[in-house]
Design an enzyme around this catalytic site. Structure first.
Site, mmCIF file in Angstrom:
data_model
loop_
_atom_site.group_PDB
_atom_site.id
_atom_site.type_symbol
_atom_site.label_atom_id
_atom_site.label_comp_id
_atom_site.label_asym_id
_atom_site.label_seq_id
_atom_site.Cartn_x
_atom_site.Cartn_y
_atom_site.Cartn_z
ATOM 1 N N THR A 1 3.460 -0.637 8.828
ATOM 2 C CA THR A 1 4.432 -1.019 9.859
ATOM 3 C C THR A 1 3.781 -1.090 11.235
ATOM 4 O O THR A 1 4.022 -2.028 12.007
ATOM 5 C CB THR A 1 5.598 -0.018 9.869
ATOM 6 O OG1 THR A 1 6.211 0.012 8.571
ATOM 7 C CG2 THR A 1 6.634 -0.418 10.901
ATOM 8 N N GLY B 1 0.823 -1.197 0.000
ATOM 9 C CA GLY B 1 0.000 0.000 0.000
ATOM 10 C C GLY B 1 0.854 1.242 0.000
ATOM 11 O O GLY B 1 2.075 1.187 0.171
ATOM 12 N N GLY C 1 2.282 5.763 4.701
ATOM 13 C CA GLY C 1 1.479 6.446 5.692
ATOM 14 C C GLY C 1 0.149 5.813 6.019
ATOM 15 O O GLY C 1 -0.641 6.398 6.760
ATOM 16 N N VAL C 2 -0.132 4.605 5.498
ATOM 17 C CA VAL C 2 -1.425 3.971 5.783
ATOM 18 C C VAL C 2 -1.355 3.031 6.972
ATOM 19 O O VAL C 2 -2.357 2.425 7.329
ATOM 20 C CB VAL C 2 -1.945 3.227 4.541
ATOM 21 C CG1 VAL C 2 -2.198 4.181 3.406
ATOM 22 C CG2 VAL C 2 -0.970 2.138 4.108
ATOM 23 N N GLY C 3 -0.178 2.859 7.584
ATOM 24 C CA GLY C 3 -0.080 2.075 8.813
ATOM 25 C C GLY C 3 0.355 0.646 8.633
ATOM 26 O O GLY C 3 0.018 -0.209 9.462
ATOM 27 N N LYS D 1 -8.351 4.746 -7.582
ATOM 28 C CA LYS D 1 -8.780 5.772 -8.541
ATOM 29 C C LYS D 1 -10.133 6.349 -8.147
ATOM 30 O O LYS D 1 -10.372 7.556 -8.261
ATOM 31 C CB LYS D 1 -8.831 5.174 -9.945
ATOM 32 C CG LYS D 1 -7.469 4.787 -10.496
ATOM 33 C CD LYS D 1 -7.587 4.099 -11.837
ATOM 34 C CE LYS D 1 -6.208 3.710 -12.380
ATOM 35 N NZ LYS D 1 -6.292 2.997 -13.681
ATOM 36 N N SER E 1 -3.951 2.855 -18.876
ATOM 37 C CA SER E 1 -5.286 3.251 -18.427
ATOM 38 C C SER E 1 -5.705 4.626 -18.918
ATOM 39 O O SER E 1 -6.845 5.037 -18.679
ATOM 40 C CB SER E 1 -5.353 3.214 -16.898
ATOM 41 O OG SER E 1 -4.424 4.110 -16.332
#
Length: 852
Positions: A382, A375, A378-380, A786, A743
């Site tokens: 770790t 991902g 900064g989405v956690g 997206k 895309s």
């Protein structure tokens, strides 16, 4: 006895003055030379001399050499030892000094000092005769009963020691080969004695007196050994150690007692190490290797470089958790509550952890899974790995793999190298002390490759459940079982992970957060953390959800929450300044006119004309608590908004369309701009495009040219040949950012259709999809990211390929409600959805459709 001519020393000898250590005839020692006269002796006599006679010195004990040659000589000890300088080693750092290796020859007596400078020289008289004493019956008879008694004690002392030690075996041979007259001096220099006792032996010129003084020393040493053996009855016979024998070559500036104590400590450490090896629960193969190495270590001198390497290796083998593990907490309800408290959203990830716990309850010997969280930053990823370890009740260890380009970091170095050490996997197991921890392999997608090997290839063995039960580190060279370790890898993208390594891991996508999720995360976790870090309380500051939404939309543009956390920290710091200033002013406002300022209380929620948080003009009263943060306070603290929703302004003319792109940071909206001018039919593409996007642009223009009459698309001169006397320029803004991927095909086609038709594309529409030359729309990836990007940008309609309809289930329900998703299987459907009123086919009367 007189058949061999005696060796005579010179009648004049240069004197080497020593203060620590006593050299006896027949023994060898090292001594440090750093005083003025001794340095002159070494430089003038030893370094420049060419004959054997120049290497013979007179060593005077118990006599310090003055630091300066200008000082007078101190009183010299009457008896000295003539010595042969065997080796000279010198250095100039930190100051000039030499180390001499000298061997004692015989005693001498100083008759007269001939000169004192630059080094002392004395006329001497030889006291011992340097001659070969044949070991005959006649010699034994002359030695008498005293010599036999001394020999008996010497043999008893040596036989109490471990004969497998080379020094002890050599000493036993010397007792039989050397003449009895030489043994008192040699044994006195070996056994534990003080310098004062050695000086008394040196002064004993008479052989009979020498025997009488040495025998009590031997008896004392024998009694000490007996007492030591009584205190260690539990040890086996093969654990006998040498405690009385010192190395025959020792630097004299280290006192004998301290050196022996250090050696005893080393020997005790080896015994303790051997005991740990016997009591450890390591596998049989590893135990055999350790036993073999400890035997080599016992026979190895401590001065050898391999001694430290072998000892470090054995200590690591003992400290490794071969069979030590922690007990898992398998309460699924408690685990669900703990995961929900620590992390918001991430449903897929939580579901997988709970599945592992459930299977673990049913099967005890379950192998640890190999998970990979993929991902944006900064989405956690770790922090959720740490929460997984906390949920399971296991130890946690993080291994940062970003930038690692040496396979030895994973597998370790072979012990043939100097400074070799185990790899990070084995070192991590040693650190946590159990064999079933949670290992977080952070940034596995950023592994490098160099001449030292490929660490990604080394990880293949670690992350394969069928192989890691027999993982062999180069340093250990013994198999270690990693099957109980729970490996969690993190990555921002799978594109840079080798396919073989990717195949061994279970990929769990960790997408970016929606705006609603970010608001919840901020109020559940980020704001309480920042308040605690800045010493604030909820009674001093309040941040409404509307303000949090403004920070998310106007001051950050990210998939994670790191920038949001930093912005909240900046707000807390600004409020901390106001609170600290208010406390200072409150302490000073103890005057009657302070009541007049009651109506001047500070409140930030008022209109834009109110005083901002950073305004320091009103120093009358402290601010009213709690300080409420609104949009005006945000502007004062964080500055003007960094991002604005300007989608409609970009679509104010034909030839502009909005596409959707996926990046490692999450989804992004992407504008495509087109213009035409008179020219020679060239297509210009700008914006740092990759080959795939360039091919998509050529596909789009080719499809439009082939369908120009169908849609009545013309160039500026009214011709259906769109490129006739016309140049087309396609530009993708943010030219410094490299772009590639298939895309953008539908977006380019829609943009060019808008350009040639003169119609505006809807301002609230974004699209994604790959096109073919027949006008088909093929599926693409990253639909969820997206869609989140379109939702953040305030768009209302999203056009996606029909074969991507299955991906809509991953999109949160609130986002699906706010967005209108239109699925398209061909470009005709895309154009109809992208333009107001549709993009209808122009009817051409008089033309019949062919049946062929």
């Amino acid at each position: 006895m007189s058949s061999v001519s005696p060796i005579q020393i010179p009648s004049r000898l240069p004197l080497l003055l020593t203060h620590e250590g006593v050299l006896l005839p027949g023994s060898t020692m090292r001594t440090s030379v750093d005083s003025a006269r001794n340095l002159q002796l070494v430089r003038s006599r030893l370094l420049k001399g060419t004959s054997l006679q120049s290497t013979i010195l007179g060593v005077i004990p118990n006599t310090p050499d003055p630091a300066s040659d200008a000082q007078d000589l101190p009183p010299l000890h009457r008896i000295g030892t003539a010595a042969l300088a065997v080796q000279v080693v010198g250095s100039n750092w930190p100051k000039p000094h030499y180390t001499l290796l000298i061997t004692g020859l015989c005693r001498f007596q100083i008759i007269q000092v001939v000169k004192e400078k630059p080094y002392p020289v004395a006329e001497v008289e030889q006291l011992d005769r340097l001659e070969e004493f044949p070991n005959t019956c006649k010699t034994r008879e002359e030695l008498g009963e005293l010599s036999e008694q001394f020999y008996k004690y010497a043999v008893q002392l040596v036989e109490m020691l471990d004969m497998s030690v080379p020094a002890v075996a050599k000493l036993r041979r010397l007792l039989d080969s050397l003449p009895r007259e030489a043994l008192p001096d040699i044994l006195t220099s070996i056994i534990r004695t003080s310098n004062k006792e050695k000086l008394q032996i040196l002064d004993a010129v008479s052989l009979e007196e020498r025997f009488k003084m040495t025998i009590p020393l031997l008896v004392r040493q024998i009694e000490g050994l007996k007492l030591l053996q009584k205190t260690r009855k539990h040890k086996q016979d093969d654990d006998k150690r040498v405690i009385a024998i010192r190395p025959m070559r020792r630097i004299t500036h280290v006192s004998g007692a301290l050196a022996d104590e250090d050696e005893d400590e080393d020997n005790d450490d080896i015994v303790m190490l051997e005991k740990k090896i016997r009591t450890s629960s390591m596998p049989e193969q590893a135990h055999k290797v350790c036993v073999k190495e400890i035997k080599r270590l016992k026979k190895m001198p401590q001065s050898m470089p391999e001694y430290a390497l072998t000892r470090n290796y054995l200590e690591l083998m003992v400290e490794l958790p071969w069979n030590k593990s922690t007990t898992d907490r398998l309460d699924i309800r408690a685990a669900r509550v703990l995961l929900d408290n620590d992390h918001y959203a991430m449903e897929k990830l939580k579901k997988r952890v709970l599945e592992y716990l459930a299977v673990r309850q049913l099967k005890n010997n379950l192998k640890g899974p190999i998970l990979c969280f993929v991902g944006p930053p900064g989405v956690g990823k770790t922090s959720v790995g740490r929460s997984v370890a906390k949920t399971l009740g296991r130890e946690f260890h993080r291994i940062a793999l970003g930038g690692v380009c040496d396979q030895s970091d994973i597998r370790g170095h072979r012990r043939t190298y100097v400074g070799s050490m185990p790899g990070r996997i084995i070192n991590g197991l040693k650190t946590v002390g159990v064999n079933n921890p949670v290992f977080l392999l952070d940034e596995v997608d950023k592994l490098g490759k160099s001449l030292q090997g490929d660490p990604a290839a080394a990880l293949l063995e670690v992350l394969d459940p069928e192989q890691n039960h027999n993982f062999t580190d180069h340093y250990l060279n013994v198999a270690f079982d990693l099957s109980q370790v729970l490996f969690i890898a993190t990555a921002n993208t799978t594109a840079t992970i080798p396919p073989a390594l990717l195949d061994r891991m279970e990929i769990i996508q960790v997408p970016g957060y929606t705006q609603e999720e970010k608001i919840e995360i901020a109020h559940r976790h980020l704001i309480p953390k920042q308040l605690e870090q800045h010493g604030l309380t909820p009674q001093q500051i309040q941040i409404p959800q509307v303000t949090t939404l403004d920070i998310i939309t106007r001051y950050t543009r990210e998939a994670g929450v790191r920038s949001l956390d930093r912005k909240l920290g900046a707000i807390c710091r600004a409020v901390a300044v106001k609170v600290a200033e208010g406390q200072h002013r409150e302490a000073r406002l103890d005057r009657p006119d302070a009541a007049e300022g009651e109506g001047c209380k500070e409140h930030i929620l008022e209109d834009g004309k109110s005083n901002p948080v950073s305004d320091t003009t009103d120093l009358a009263l402290p601010p009213e608590m709690p300080i409420l943060i609104d949009f005006h306070a945000l502007k004062d603290i964080l500055g003007p908004p960094m991002y604005e929703m300007e989608v409609s302004e970009h679509l104010s003319q034909p030839g502009v369309a909005i596409g959707l792109a996926w990046t490692p940071l999450g989804g992004e909206i992407m504008f495509v701009e087109a213009s035409r001018m008179d020219g020679e039919g060239q297509l210009t593409l700008t914006g740092q495009l990759g080959n795939v996007m360039k091919e998509s642009a050529h596909l789009a223009i080719s499809w439009l040219r082939s369908n120009a009459k169908k849609y009545h698309l013309t160039n500026a001169s009214g011709s259906f040949d769109l490129l006739e006397n016309t140049d087309i320029h396609l530009h993708f803004p943010a030219g410094a950012v490299t772009k590639d991927g298939p895309s953008a095909g539908v977006t380019i086609a829609t943009c060019l259709a808008s350009l040639f038709s003169g119609r505006l594309v809807r301002s609230d529409v974004a699209m994604t999809g790959e096109i073919t030359l027949r006008g088909l729309v093929l599926p693409v990836g990253g639909i969820k990211d997206k869609a989140l990007a379109a939702h953040r940008a305030g768009l209302k309609r999203v056009i996606i390929p029909q074969r991507n309809e299955k991906d809509l289930e991953e999109i949160p329900a609130n986002v699906r409600q706010d967005l209108s998703f239109i699925t398209a299987s061909c470009l005709d459907e895309v154009l109809n959805a992208a333009f107001d009123g549709g993009f209808t086919v122009k009817a051409r009367p008089g033309l019949l459709n062919s049946k062929l």
